[in-house]
Design a protein around this motif. Structure first.
Motif, PDB file in Angstrom:
ATOM      1  N   LEU A 131      -5.938   4.434  39.846  1.00 29.82           N
ATOM      2  CA  LEU A 131      -7.357   4.137  39.488  1.00 29.82           C
ATOM      3  C   LEU A 131      -7.705   2.798  38.611  1.00 29.82           C
ATOM      4  CD1 LEU A 131      -8.553   7.808  38.630  1.00 29.82           C
ATOM      5  CD2 LEU A 131      -8.849   6.523  40.731  1.00 29.82           C
ATOM      6  N   THR A 132      -8.663   2.235  38.838  1.00 29.15           N
ATOM      7  CA  THR A 132      -9.022   1.045  38.057  1.00 29.15           C
ATOM      8  C   THR A 132     -10.442   1.254  37.373  1.00 29.15           C
ATOM      9  OG1 THR A 132     -10.016  -0.140  40.109  1.00 29.15           O
ATOM     10  CG2 THR A 132      -7.587  -0.489  39.511  1.00 29.15           C
ATOM     11  N   GLY A 133     -10.887   0.328  36.676  1.00 30.64           N
ATOM     12  CA  GLY A 133     -12.291   0.327  35.991  1.00 30.64           C
ATOM     13  C   GLY A 133     -12.078   0.711  34.672  1.00 30.64           C
ATOM     14  N   HIS A 134     -13.121   1.071  33.973  1.00 32.29           N
ATOM     15  CA  HIS A 134     -13.416   1.561  32.667  1.00 32.29           C
ATOM     16  C   HIS A 134     -13.723   3.025  32.502  1.00 32.29           C
ATOM     17  CE1 HIS A 134     -13.773  -2.665  32.674  1.00 32.29           C
ATOM     18  NE2 HIS A 134     -13.856  -2.938  31.457  1.00 32.29           N
ATOM     19  N   TYR A 154      -4.050   9.947  33.012  1.00 33.62           N
ATOM     20  CA  TYR A 154      -2.958   9.021  32.700  1.00 33.62           C
ATOM     21  C   TYR A 154      -2.273   8.280  33.979  1.00 33.62           C
ATOM     22  CZ  TYR A 154      -0.937  13.363  34.789  1.00 33.62           C
ATOM     23  OH  TYR A 154      -0.713  14.182  35.798  1.00 33.62           O
ATOM     24  N   ARG A 155      -1.447   7.302  33.683  1.00 37.93           N
ATOM     25  CA  ARG A 155      -0.674   6.440  34.692  1.00 37.93           C
ATOM     26  C   ARG A 155      -1.513   5.982  35.700  1.00 37.93           C
ATOM     27  NH1 ARG A 155       4.015  10.505  34.859  1.00 37.93           N
ATOM     28  NH2 ARG A 155       5.490   9.914  33.153  1.00 37.93           N
ATOM     29  N   ASN A 156      -2.588   5.147  35.322  1.00 40.17           N
ATOM     30  CA  ASN A 156      -3.704   4.519  36.225  1.00 40.17           C
ATOM     31  C   ASN A 156      -3.433   3.061  35.724  1.00 40.17           C
ATOM     32  OD1 ASN A 156      -4.930   6.575  38.172  1.00 40.17           O
ATOM     33  ND2 ASN A 156      -5.211   7.541  36.564  1.00 40.17           N
ATOM     34  N   ASN A 157      -4.543   2.481  35.920  1.00 37.99           N
ATOM     35  CA  ASN A 157      -4.829   1.052  35.595  1.00 37.99           C
ATOM     36  C   ASN A 157      -6.217   0.754  34.882  1.00 37.99           C
ATOM     37  OD1 ASN A 157      -4.195  -1.505  35.374  1.00 37.99           O
ATOM     38  ND2 ASN A 157      -4.892  -2.220  37.334  1.00 37.99           N
ATOM     39  N   LEU A 158      -6.569   1.765  34.201  1.00 37.35           N
ATOM     40  CA  LEU A 158      -7.852   1.745  33.461  1.00 37.35           C
ATOM     41  C   LEU A 158      -7.735   0.943  32.298  1.00 37.35           C
ATOM     42  CD1 LEU A 158      -8.273   5.530  33.335  1.00 37.35           C
ATOM     43  CD2 LEU A 158      -9.594   4.077  34.776  1.00 37.35           C
ATOM     44  N   GLN A 159      -9.128  -0.101  31.983  1.00 36.19           N
ATOM     45  CA  GLN A 159      -8.984  -0.883  31.096  1.00 36.19           C
ATOM     46  C   GLN A 159     -10.119  -0.662  30.274  1.00 36.19           C
ATOM     47  OE1 GLN A 159      -9.345  -4.686  33.206  1.00 36.19           O
ATOM     48  NE2 GLN A 159      -7.952  -4.180  34.661  1.00 36.19           N
ATOM     49  N   GLY A 160     -10.123  -1.719  29.151  1.00 39.74           N
ATOM     50  CA  GLY A 160     -11.322  -1.533  28.283  1.00 39.74           C
ATOM     51  C   GLY A 160     -11.155  -0.695  27.127  1.00 39.74           C
ATOM     52  N   THR A 161     -12.180   0.079  26.505  1.00 44.05           N
ATOM     53  CA  THR A 161     -11.904   0.686  25.124  1.00 44.05           C
ATOM     54  C   THR A 161     -12.223   2.005  25.613  1.00 44.05           C
ATOM     55  OG1 THR A 161     -14.096   0.294  24.589  1.00 44.05           O
ATOM     56  CG2 THR A 161     -12.695  -1.324  23.756  1.00 44.05           C
TER      57      THR A 161
END
Length: 113
Positions: free
Chosen positions: A12-15, A32-39
């Motif tokens: 998964l991506t995004g915030h 867990y173990r995704n590609n989530l970004q941001g705070t």
């Protein structure tokens, strides 16, 4: 009862959106173990029923919100293997049911331990 299980390990991506804090009956937030970004949104501290917060192995950055100290039912908070900075908020030491707090492999400067 609402569960966000089986969302780990999915690329998964995004915030993380602040609106997650509106899911008052949420028990498990396992991203867990995704590609989530941001705070990490401070609004997650409103999840009073939350038992497990698993956000490990993403690309989250910024500080750990002190509002996570409001998660009185939390037994597991795993934020390891991200890019978090700052320190572990003092508010987390007051969580009566917390059995696991893993903040390893981040860029934290100190903790309350």
């Amino acid at each position: 009862m609402l569960f966000f299980r089986e969302l780990g390990n999915n690329n998964l991506t995004g915030h993380l959106v602040p609106e997650l804090g509106n899911l008052q009956s949420l028990k498990y937030l396992e991203l867990y173990r995704n590609n989530l970004q941001g705070t990490i949104p401070p609004e997650l501290g409103k999840l009073k029923s939350l038992i497990a917060l698993d956000l490990y192995e993403n690309n989250l950055s910024g500080n750990i919100p002190p509002s996570l100290g409001n998660l009185k039912n939390a037994r597991f908070i795993r934020l390891n293997n991200n890019h978090l900075t700052g320190h572990v908020p003092e508010s987390l030491k007051h969580l009566p049911n917390l059995a696991v707090l893993d903040v390893s492999h981040n860029n934290l400067t100190n903790s309350y331990y």
